[in-house]
Design a protein around this motif. Structure first.
Motif, mmCIF file in Angstrom:
data_model
loop_
_atom_site.group_PDB
_atom_site.id
_atom_site.type_symbol
_atom_site.label_atom_id
_atom_site.label_comp_id
_atom_site.label_asym_id
_atom_site.label_seq_id
_atom_site.Cartn_x
_atom_site.Cartn_y
_atom_site.Cartn_z
ATOM 1 N N ALA A 190 30.548 -8.422 -16.374
ATOM 2 C CA ALA A 190 31.981 -10.279 -16.111
ATOM 3 C C ALA A 190 33.040 -9.431 -15.428
ATOM 4 N N ALA A 191 33.677 -8.860 -16.549
ATOM 5 C CA ALA A 191 35.010 -7.972 -17.024
ATOM 6 C C ALA A 191 35.381 -6.766 -15.352
ATOM 7 N N THR A 192 34.037 -6.333 -15.352
ATOM 8 C CA THR A 192 34.103 -4.934 -14.604
ATOM 9 C C THR A 192 34.268 -5.425 -13.145
ATOM 10 N N GLY A 193 33.832 -6.562 -12.884
ATOM 11 C CA GLY A 193 33.576 -6.937 -11.120
ATOM 12 C C GLY A 193 34.877 -7.861 -11.495
ATOM 13 N N ALA A 194 35.360 -8.478 -12.669
ATOM 14 C CA ALA A 194 36.980 -9.128 -12.145
ATOM 15 C C ALA A 194 38.292 -8.426 -12.100
ATOM 16 N N SER A 195 37.328 -6.846 -12.998
ATOM 17 C CA SER A 195 38.933 -5.997 -13.597
ATOM 18 C C SER A 195 38.922 -5.336 -11.211
ATOM 19 N N TRP A 196 38.035 -5.238 -10.455
ATOM 20 C CA TRP A 196 36.933 -4.585 -9.707
ATOM 21 C C TRP A 196 37.693 -5.240 -8.421
ATOM 22 N N ILE A 197 37.608 -6.479 -8.709
ATOM 23 C CA ILE A 197 37.828 -6.887 -7.474
ATOM 24 C C ILE A 197 39.906 -7.301 -7.469
ATOM 25 N N CYS A 198 40.469 -7.944 -8.916
ATOM 26 C CA CYS A 198 42.040 -7.596 -8.762
ATOM 27 C C CYS A 198 42.160 -5.884 -8.263
ATOM 28 N N TYR A 199 41.707 -4.936 -8.886
ATOM 29 C CA TYR A 199 42.115 -3.376 -8.368
ATOM 30 C C TYR A 199 42.317 -3.479 -6.830
ATOM 31 N N PHE A 200 40.916 -3.402 -5.705
ATOM 32 C CA PHE A 200 41.167 -4.272 -5.032
ATOM 33 C C PHE A 200 41.895 -4.256 -3.907
ATOM 34 N N ARG A 201 42.539 -5.807 -4.246
ATOM 35 C CA ARG A 201 42.521 -6.202 -3.690
ATOM 36 C C ARG A 201 44.239 -5.748 -4.136
ATOM 37 N N ALA A 202 44.994 -5.400 -5.247
ATOM 38 C CA ALA A 202 45.799 -4.997 -5.550
ATOM 39 C C ALA A 202 45.558 -3.467 -4.538
ATOM 40 N N LEU A 203 45.058 -2.622 -4.457
ATOM 41 C CA LEU A 203 45.460 -1.198 -3.297
ATOM 42 C C LEU A 203 45.161 -1.960 -2.557
ATOM 43 N N LYS A 204 44.554 -3.119 -1.999
ATOM 44 C CA LYS A 204 45.038 -3.254 -0.337
ATOM 45 C C LYS A 204 46.337 -4.515 0.181
ATOM 46 N N LEU A 205 47.149 -4.149 -0.549
ATOM 47 C CA LEU A 205 48.929 -4.886 -1.105
ATOM 48 C C LEU A 205 49.584 -3.644 -1.113
ATOM 49 N N GLY A 206 49.518 -2.483 -1.873
ATOM 50 C CA GLY A 206 50.369 -1.594 -2.649
ATOM 51 C C GLY A 206 49.685 -0.434 -2.066
ATOM 52 N N ASP A 207 50.506 0.339 -2.986
ATOM 53 C CA ASP A 207 50.766 1.758 -2.461
ATOM 54 C C ASP A 207 49.786 1.925 -3.582
ATOM 55 N N ALA A 208 48.633 2.521 -2.901
ATOM 56 C CA ALA A 208 47.985 3.291 -4.167
ATOM 57 C C ALA A 208 48.329 3.986 -5.541
ATOM 58 N N ALA A 209 49.904 5.057 -4.971
ATOM 59 C CA ALA A 209 50.266 5.872 -6.318
ATOM 60 C C ALA A 209 51.286 4.553 -7.479
ATOM 61 N N ARG A 210 51.079 3.609 -6.990
ATOM 62 C CA ARG A 210 51.985 2.181 -7.925
ATOM 63 C C ARG A 210 50.969 1.745 -8.412
ATOM 64 N N VAL A 211 49.620 1.264 -7.586
ATOM 65 C CA VAL A 211 48.945 0.491 -8.213
ATOM 66 C C VAL A 211 47.992 1.063 -9.466
ATOM 67 N N ALA A 212 48.008 2.656 -9.032
ATOM 68 C CA ALA A 212 47.402 3.022 -10.256
ATOM 69 C C ALA A 212 47.503 2.738 -11.624
#
Length: 145
Positions: A79-101
């Motif tokens: 469940a934590a992994t799923g939440a992390s991935w949802i948040c990560y992909f949303r952040a990638l959609k909105l921001g630069d990969a070099a800043r999100v990662a």
């Protein structure tokens, strides 16, 4: 070669390399799709790959052999992994990969603190200095002047 395959450092470095590729591939892949749907597609692929690895390696075991405590904590981890991935992909959609990662990698800092608080692990002063440097480095890499 056998010693290398038994080294946690080897597998951790591979994990870091694949995580870096995840960010790059995901940033390109989510360009014209909803980030939540992209996470769903990624999850299906991961499920298929993991099933193939378990089958090919002969590591299947009966689900009934897994203790209730293990089921609970693997469920919570998933469940934590799923939440992390949802948040990560949303952040990638909105921001630069070099800043999100780099911000995502603050998980290293969180793991260190949580391991001390919840698992009773101990970190020496040099370890804590490393944690602080990771935190500062993540912020500096993500900072845009």
């Amino acid at each position: 070669m056998k010693n290398l395959l038994l080294s946690w450092v080897f597998w951790a470095l591979l994990s870091a390399g694949f995580a870096a590729l995840t960010a790059i591939f995901a940033k390109i892949g989510i360009e014209n799709v909803n980030s939540d749907f992209a996470t769903f597609i990624r999850t299906v692929v991961i499920l298929l790959v993991a099933a193939l690895i378990v089958y090919a390696s002969g590591n299947w075991q009966q689900p009934s052999s897994v203790s209730p405590k293990t089921w609970l904590f693997l469920f919570l981890s998933g469940a934590a992994t799923g939440a992390s991935w949802i948040c990560y992909f949303r952040a990638l959609k909105l921001g630069d990969a070099a800043r999100v990662a780099p911000i995502d990698k603050l998980s290293v800092v969180f793991v260190s603190v949580f391991a001390v608080l919840f698992l009773g692990e101990r970190l020496a002063l040099p370890n804590w200095l490393g944690v602080i440097l990771i935190a500062c480095g993540a912020v500096l890499v993500a900072y845009r002047a």
